[in-house]
Write a protein that holds these residues in place. Sequence first.
Motif, PDB file in Angstrom:
ATOM      1  N   ILE A  80       0.826  -1.201   0.000  1.00 38.88           N
ATOM      2  CA  ILE A  80       0.000   0.000   0.000  1.00 38.88           C
ATOM      3  C   ILE A  80       0.864   1.257   0.000  1.00 38.88           C
ATOM      4  O   ILE A  80       1.822   1.366   0.770  1.00 38.88           O
ATOM      5  N   GLY A  81       0.506   2.203  -0.872  1.00 38.70           N
ATOM      6  CA  GLY A  81       1.116   3.529  -0.855  1.00 38.70           C
ATOM      7  C   GLY A  81       2.448   3.636  -1.552  1.00 38.70           C
ATOM      8  O   GLY A  81       2.992   4.737  -1.681  1.00 38.70           O
ATOM      9  N   GLU A  82       2.985   2.520  -2.004  1.00 36.57           N
ATOM     10  CA  GLU A  82       4.298   2.535  -2.635  1.00 36.57           C
ATOM     11  C   GLU A  82       4.449   1.321  -3.538  1.00 36.57           C
ATOM     12  O   GLU A  82       3.640   0.397  -3.514  1.00 36.57           O
ATOM     13  N   LYS A  83       5.484   1.359  -4.353  1.00 35.03           N
ATOM     14  CA  LYS A  83       5.814   0.223  -5.207  1.00 35.03           C
ATOM     15  C   LYS A  83       7.326   0.093  -5.246  1.00 35.03           C
ATOM     16  O   LYS A  83       8.062   1.056  -4.986  1.00 35.03           O
ATOM     17  N   LYS A  84       7.773  -1.111  -5.545  1.00 36.02           N
ATOM     18  CA  LYS A  84       9.214  -1.352  -5.590  1.00 36.02           C
ATOM     19  C   LYS A  84       9.703  -1.190  -7.019  1.00 36.02           C
ATOM     20  O   LYS A  84       9.203  -1.826  -7.945  1.00 36.02           O
ATOM     21  N   VAL A  85      10.661  -0.311  -7.189  1.00 37.09           N
ATOM     22  CA  VAL A  85      11.281  -0.062  -8.492  1.00 37.09           C
ATOM     23  C   VAL A  85      12.759  -0.385  -8.354  1.00 37.09           C
ATOM     24  O   VAL A  85      13.499   0.328  -7.674  1.00 37.09           O
ATOM     25  N   GLY A  86      13.182  -1.486  -8.967  1.00 30.84           N
ATOM     26  CA  GLY A  86      14.549  -1.949  -8.764  1.00 30.84           C
ATOM     27  C   GLY A  86      14.730  -2.380  -7.328  1.00 30.84           C
ATOM     28  O   GLY A  86      14.007  -3.240  -6.833  1.00 30.84           O
ATOM     29  N   ASP A  87      15.666  -1.774  -6.638  1.00 35.33           N
ATOM     30  CA  ASP A  87      15.921  -2.141  -5.243  1.00 35.33           C
ATOM     31  C   ASP A  87      15.443  -1.078  -4.261  1.00 35.33           C
ATOM     32  O   ASP A  87      15.832  -1.065  -3.100  1.00 35.33           O
ATOM     33  N   ARG A  88      14.571  -0.188  -4.719  1.00 39.84           N
ATOM     34  CA  ARG A  88      14.081   0.864  -3.823  1.00 39.84           C
ATOM     35  C   ARG A  88      12.560   0.982  -3.906  1.00 39.84           C
ATOM     36  O   ARG A  88      11.935   0.549  -4.875  1.00 39.84           O
ATOM     37  N   TYR A  89      11.969   1.558  -2.861  1.00 39.04           N
ATOM     38  CA  TYR A  89      10.535   1.771  -2.793  1.00 39.04           C
ATOM     39  C   TYR A  89      10.203   3.213  -3.185  1.00 39.04           C
ATOM     40  O   TYR A  89      10.878   4.147  -2.742  1.00 39.04           O
ATOM     41  N   VAL A  90       9.182   3.358  -4.008  1.00 34.62           N
ATOM     42  CA  VAL A  90       8.777   4.670  -4.510  1.00 34.62           C
ATOM     43  C   VAL A  90       7.317   4.907  -4.131  1.00 34.62           C
ATOM     44  O   VAL A  90       6.465   4.021  -4.317  1.00 34.62           O
ATOM     45  N   HIS A  91       7.003   6.084  -3.597  1.00 33.11           N
ATOM     46  CA  HIS A  91       5.624   6.406  -3.237  1.00 33.11           C
ATOM     47  C   HIS A  91       4.763   6.504  -4.495  1.00 33.11           C
ATOM     48  O   HIS A  91       5.200   6.992  -5.545  1.00 33.11           O
TER      49      HIS A  91
END
Length: 267
Positions: A80-91
Motif C-alpha cells: 500500500i502507498g508505494e511500489k518497488k522499483v529496482g531495489d528501492r521503494y517509490v511512493h
Amino acid sequence: MQSDKTTSTDSKDAPLLSIRDLHKSFGELEVLSGVDIEVARGEKLCIIGPSGSGKTTLLRCINYLEKPTSGHIWIDGTLIGEKKVGDRYVHLNDYELARERREIGFVFQRFNLFPHLTALQNVTIAPRKVLGIAPAEAEAKGKEMLDKVGLGHKVNEYPERLSGGQQQRVAIARVLAMQPKLMLFDEATSALDPELVGEVLRVMRELAQEGRTMVVVTHEIQFASEVSDRVIFMDQGKIVEEGPPSAILTNARHERTRAFLSQITDR
C-alpha cells in the motif's frame, strides 16, 4: 512474510493487513516506533492507549493519509502507498493511491460530511465518482446502506438537521457503500454527546457480527471487551502488549497497561 509484489495474494490464510517495522516522525518527534501488526480476515482488532500514543497516526498511515517515515504496509497481499522499483521503494502518485484507498474504509472522529449534500448524496458520491457506479444503482445501494444503519427515513436530510450520532452513522454508511475489505474506526464516538454514543456502537457491533475486518481505535473499554478478537495497548508509539480482550482488559501483564485501564475505569 509478504512479497514485494503489488498484486493481491490468493491465499485465504494470509493476513488481510500486514504492517512491518512502521515508523513515523514529525520533525524530531517520533510518533510510531517500529510497529508490527497482522490482522486476519474477519478479525476485530481494538487499539487502546493514552492520547499521544500514536493510535490515530497508525490508522492514518494504514491508508496513507500520513506517509510512513519507514516500514511497509500490505492489504490483502498488496503493498500500500508505494511500489518497488529496482531495489528501492517509490511512493505512489495521487491517482494510484486513490485506487488503493478504495479497499480501505475510514470512519473519522469528526464526521466529515459534505454540508451541502443530503445524507443520501453523501453516501452515493464516492461510489459514483470513484467506482463509476451508475447513479440509479448508487442510489439504490445508498438507500440500502442508510437503512442498514437505521437512517432509511433520513435520506433527504442535510447534515445540519441530523444529530451527531446520526451524522456518524451516515459516515459509516458512506464507508459501507464503497464495499471496503478493511474498515478503520478512529475514536468514532469521541465527538458525540454521551447519550448518542450507544447508537453508533450498536451499528459497529452489528458490523462486527457480520464478520467484517475492523481495526478500531477506542476508549470504549466495554465495547472492546465485547466485540474484539484481540486488543493492542499502545504507549509512546510502541505496542506495549497485545492479546485476547480477557487477558489485556482484565489481567494485563504490563504495569503501564494496568495504570491506563485503572484511569479509564475510574472515570
